[in-house]
Design a protein around this motif. Structure first.
Motif, PDB file in Angstrom:
ATOM      1  N   PRO A  54      48.076  26.780   2.549  1.00 29.50           N
ATOM      2  CA  PRO A  54      47.580  28.117   2.201  1.00 29.50           C
ATOM      3  C   PRO A  54      48.234  29.222   3.007  1.00 29.50           C
ATOM      4  CG  PRO A  54      45.747  26.571   2.365  1.00 29.50           C
ATOM      5  CD  PRO A  54      46.967  25.849   2.859  1.00 29.50           C
ATOM      6  N   ALA A  55      48.552  28.959   4.257  1.00 28.91           N
ATOM      7  CA  ALA A  55      49.154  29.996   5.098  1.00 28.91           C
ATOM      8  C   ALA A  55      50.483  30.476   4.533  1.00 28.91           C
ATOM      9  CB  ALA A  55      49.340  29.466   6.520  1.00 28.91           C
ATOM     10  N   SER A  56      51.190  29.587   3.832  1.00 29.22           N
ATOM     11  CA  SER A  56      52.492  29.973   3.272  1.00 29.22           C
ATOM     12  C   SER A  56      52.344  31.005   2.163  1.00 29.22           C
ATOM     13  CB  SER A  56      53.215  28.736   2.722  1.00 29.22           C
ATOM     14  OG  SER A  56      53.416  27.773   3.723  1.00 29.22           O
ATOM     15  N   LEU A  57      51.203  30.974   1.480  1.00 30.66           N
ATOM     16  CA  LEU A  57      51.001  31.892   0.359  1.00 30.66           C
ATOM     17  C   LEU A  57      50.774  33.319   0.826  1.00 30.66           C
ATOM     18  CD1 LEU A  57      48.646  29.735  -1.892  1.00 30.66           C
ATOM     19  CD2 LEU A  57      51.146  29.847  -1.921  1.00 30.66           C
ATOM     20  N   TYR A  58      50.212  33.470   2.018  1.00 31.40           N
ATOM     21  CA  TYR A  58      49.876  34.811   2.495  1.00 31.40           C
ATOM     22  C   TYR A  58      51.111  35.655   2.803  1.00 31.40           C
ATOM     23  CZ  TYR A  58      45.026  33.311   2.709  1.00 31.40           C
ATOM     24  OH  TYR A  58      43.774  32.865   2.373  1.00 31.40           O
ATOM     25  N   VAL A  59      52.261  35.020   2.823  1.00 34.69           N
ATOM     26  CA  VAL A  59      53.510  35.779   2.962  1.00 34.69           C
ATOM     27  C   VAL A  59      53.759  36.609   1.704  1.00 34.69           C
ATOM     28  CG1 VAL A  59      56.019  35.597   3.268  1.00 34.69           C
ATOM     29  CG2 VAL A  59      54.484  34.028   4.499  1.00 34.69           C
ATOM     30  N   TYR A  60      53.277  36.099   0.572  1.00 38.40           N
ATOM     31  CA  TYR A  60      53.541  36.728  -0.726  1.00 38.40           C
ATOM     32  C   TYR A  60      52.314  37.434  -1.316  1.00 38.40           C
ATOM     33  CZ  TYR A  60      57.464  33.502  -0.324  1.00 38.40           C
ATOM     34  OH  TYR A  60      58.571  32.816   0.140  1.00 38.40           O
ATOM     35  N   VAL A  61      51.120  36.949  -0.983  1.00 36.85           N
ATOM     36  CA  VAL A  61      49.876  37.525  -1.503  1.00 36.85           C
ATOM     37  C   VAL A  61      48.906  37.658  -0.331  1.00 36.85           C
ATOM     38  CG1 VAL A  61      48.014  37.305  -3.179  1.00 36.85           C
ATOM     39  CG2 VAL A  61      50.253  36.343  -3.702  1.00 36.85           C
ATOM     40  N   GLN A  62      48.420  38.869  -0.075  1.00 33.76           N
ATOM     41  CA  GLN A  62      47.640  39.115   1.132  1.00 33.76           C
ATOM     42  C   GLN A  62      46.284  38.430   1.119  1.00 33.76           C
ATOM     43  OE1 GLN A  62      47.331  43.275   2.013  1.00 33.76           O
ATOM     44  NE2 GLN A  62      49.525  43.531   2.363  1.00 33.76           N
ATOM     45  N   ASN A  63      45.627  38.373  -0.033  1.00 36.47           N
ATOM     46  CA  ASN A  63      44.288  37.802  -0.108  1.00 36.47           C
ATOM     47  C   ASN A  63      43.957  37.459  -1.558  1.00 36.47           C
ATOM     48  OD1 ASN A  63      43.552  40.348  -1.327  1.00 36.47           O
ATOM     49  ND2 ASN A  63      43.369  41.192   0.739  1.00 36.47           N
ATOM     50  N   THR A  64      42.761  36.902  -1.768  1.00 33.64           N
ATOM     51  CA  THR A  64      42.367  36.484  -3.109  1.00 33.64           C
ATOM     52  C   THR A  64      42.250  37.665  -4.065  1.00 33.64           C
ATOM     53  OG1 THR A  64      41.162  34.605  -2.162  1.00 33.64           O
ATOM     54  CG2 THR A  64      40.632  35.216  -4.430  1.00 33.64           C
ATOM     55  N   ALA A  65      41.764  38.807  -3.559  1.00 35.82           N
ATOM     56  CA  ALA A  65      41.642  39.991  -4.415  1.00 35.82           C
ATOM     57  C   ALA A  65      43.010  40.418  -4.943  1.00 35.82           C
ATOM     58  CB  ALA A  65      40.987  41.129  -3.643  1.00 35.82           C
ATOM     59  N   GLU A  66      44.008  40.399  -4.080  1.00 32.44           N
ATOM     60  CA  GLU A  66      45.360  40.767  -4.526  1.00 32.44           C
ATOM     61  C   GLU A  66      45.894  39.731  -5.515  1.00 32.44           C
ATOM     62  OE1 GLU A  66      49.873  41.165  -2.758  1.00 32.44           O
ATOM     63  OE2 GLU A  66      48.220  41.785  -1.453  1.00 32.44           O
ATOM     64  N   LEU A  67      45.559  38.465  -5.290  1.00 34.85           N
ATOM     65  CA  LEU A  67      45.984  37.417  -6.215  1.00 34.85           C
ATOM     66  C   LEU A  67      45.375  37.647  -7.594  1.00 34.85           C
ATOM     67  CD1 LEU A  67      47.341  34.674  -6.804  1.00 34.85           C
ATOM     68  CD2 LEU A  67      45.221  33.579  -6.026  1.00 34.85           C
ATOM     69  N   HIS A  68      44.064  37.953  -7.635  1.00 35.21           N
ATOM     70  CA  HIS A  68      43.409  38.197  -8.922  1.00 35.21           C
ATOM     71  C   HIS A  68      44.013  39.410  -9.626  1.00 35.21           C
ATOM     72  CE1 HIS A  68      39.480  35.919  -7.705  1.00 35.21           C
ATOM     73  NE2 HIS A  68      40.541  35.136  -7.810  1.00 35.21           N
ATOM     74  N   ALA A  69      44.340  40.455  -8.857  1.00 32.65           N
ATOM     75  CA  ALA A  69      44.950  41.640  -9.449  1.00 32.65           C
ATOM     76  C   ALA A  69      46.320  41.306 -10.030  1.00 32.65           C
ATOM     77  CB  ALA A  69      45.065  42.743  -8.403  1.00 32.65           C
ATOM     78  N   ALA A  70      47.064  40.474  -9.325  1.00 30.25           N
ATOM     79  CA  ALA A  70      48.397  40.083  -9.803  1.00 30.25           C
ATOM     80  C   ALA A  70      48.289  39.222 -11.063  1.00 30.25           C
ATOM     81  CB  ALA A  70      49.148  39.327  -8.713  1.00 30.25           C
ATOM     82  N   VAL A  71      47.282  38.362 -11.101  1.00 25.18           N
ATOM     83  CA  VAL A  71      47.058  37.525 -12.283  1.00 25.18           C
ATOM     84  C   VAL A  71      46.695  38.401 -13.481  1.00 25.18           C
ATOM     85  CG1 VAL A  71      45.477  35.846 -13.302  1.00 25.18           C
ATOM     86  CG2 VAL A  71      46.466  35.424 -11.054  1.00 25.18           C
ATOM     87  N   LEU A  72      45.801  39.370 -13.266  1.00 21.34           N
ATOM     88  CA  LEU A  72      45.427  40.271 -14.351  1.00 21.34           C
ATOM     89  C   LEU A  72      46.641  41.034 -14.854  1.00 21.34           C
ATOM     90  CD1 LEU A  72      43.471  41.672 -16.224  1.00 21.34           C
ATOM     91  CD2 LEU A  72      42.833  43.196 -14.351  1.00 21.34           C
ATOM     92  N   ASP A  73      47.469  41.505 -13.948  1.00 24.43           N
ATOM     93  CA  ASP A  73      48.662  42.240 -14.366  1.00 24.43           C
ATOM     94  C   ASP A  73      49.561  41.361 -15.227  1.00 24.43           C
ATOM     95  OD1 ASP A  73      50.382  44.781 -13.918  1.00 24.43           O
ATOM     96  OD2 ASP A  73      51.764  43.122 -13.525  1.00 24.43           O
ATOM     97  N   GLU A  74      49.682  40.094 -14.858  1.00 19.09           N
ATOM     98  CA  GLU A  74      50.498  39.173 -15.654  1.00 19.09           C
ATOM     99  C   GLU A  74      49.924  39.025 -17.065  1.00 19.09           C
ATOM    100  OE1 GLU A  74      53.746  36.513 -16.194  1.00 19.09           O
ATOM    101  OE2 GLU A  74      53.294  37.964 -14.623  1.00 19.09           O
ATOM    102  N   LEU A  75      48.606  38.922 -17.166  1.00 21.15           N
ATOM    103  CA  LEU A  75      47.964  38.777 -18.475  1.00 21.15           C
ATOM    104  C   LEU A  75      48.104  40.038 -19.322  1.00 21.15           C
ATOM    105  CD1 LEU A  75      44.703  36.938 -17.375  1.00 21.15           C
ATOM    106  CD2 LEU A  75      46.660  35.932 -18.552  1.00 21.15           C
ATOM    107  N   LEU A  76      48.224  41.192 -18.662  1.00 18.74           N
ATOM    108  CA  LEU A  76      48.352  42.446 -19.403  1.00 18.74           C
ATOM    109  C   LEU A  76      49.668  42.543 -20.163  1.00 18.74           C
ATOM    110  CD1 LEU A  76      46.871  45.110 -16.942  1.00 18.74           C
ATOM    111  CD2 LEU A  76      45.766  43.935 -18.851  1.00 18.74           C
ATOM    112  N   GLY A  77      50.561  41.606 -19.909  1.00 18.77           N
ATOM    113  CA  GLY A  77      51.828  41.600 -20.629  1.00 18.77           C
ATOM    114  C   GLY A  77      51.672  41.351 -22.116  1.00 18.77           C
TER     115      GLY A  77
END
Length: 228
Positions: A54-77
């Motif tokens: 999990p620590a490796s992911l925080y280099v790219y995504v700060q927290n779960t909220a940012e992950l959910h926002a990024a997922v939503l943005d992907e779906l908005l495509g």
């Protein structure tokens, strides 16, 4: 001869893991969302799928909220931007907003997350551009259009959050039943307006209410100047 124990494979002989990227992380997160739901989309579950910590992911995504926002943005495509549709600008604007809302309906839980973690990626900016373009086509003043887009998306997101299927549908049914009973059995002496409007308060399919809400907001945005 007795079987000889197998020699441990050298790390050099193992296939190398793909390098982590933000795009790859988000793509994997979308797959987990679609197959297992938002509750299972944690940094730990995502790290397990990507064969990393999990620590490796925080280099790219700060927290779960940012992950959910990024997922939503992907779906908005896949939002229907109604670029090749006919009809008035108001009707096309409603079509775009309805498509956005449908994505949230399709992914229960994501709407609740979207209320507090708005996406900021390329697909979200593309959606904003289209909404502003349609308001501009209707000659809505720029200030009203800018504030209006925010209002329209808030309404769409909150509506989807309210009606998204919860994890426990029995609880949802019980809550709706309790609300219906409270309205239908309101004391006409203490709450005459609630009693008088009981049928209307509970009437209407979600899609009809959503459409009416969009049309009401669009009309208000078009005709309400900003206050200083």
């Amino acid at each position: 001869m007795p079987n000889q124990p197998a020699s441990p494979s050298s790390r050099r002989n193992r296939p190398a893991k793909p390098a982590l990227t933000r795009e790859g992380i988000v793509s994997t997160a979308v797959e987990i969302l679609r197959s297992e739901g938002l509750q299972k989309l944690t940094m730990r579950r995502l790290a397990l799928e990507l064969d990393t910590g999990p620590a490796s992911l925080y280099v790219y995504v700060q927290n779960t909220a940012e992950l959910h926002a990024a997922v939503l943005d992907e779906l908005l495509g896949v939002v229907d931007l109604a670029e090749n549709s006919s009809g008035t600008w108001q009707a096309r604007l409603e079509r775009v907003l309805t498509s956005y809302t449908a994505i949230l309906f399709d992914h229960p839980g994501l709407a609740q997350s979207a209320l507090v973690s708005r996406p900021s990626g390329a697909h979200y900016v593309r959606l904003l551009e289209r909404l502003l373009a349609l308001l501009d086509e209707g000659e809505v003043p720029s200030g009203q259009a800018a504030w209006g887009v925010d209002l329209l998306l808030q309404y769409a997101t909150s509506t989807a959050a309210e009606h998204s299927a919860p994890n426990n549908s029995a609880d949802s049914d019980a809550q709706w039943s309790a609300l219906s009973d409270a309205i239908q059995n309101a004391d006409p002496h203490k709450h005459p307006l609630v009693a008088g409007h009981a049928t209307a308060l509970l009437a209407g399919e979600p899609t009809a209410r959503l459409s009416w809400g969009f049309r009401t907001l669009i009309t208000g945005i078009e005709n309400t100047p900003l206050t200083s």
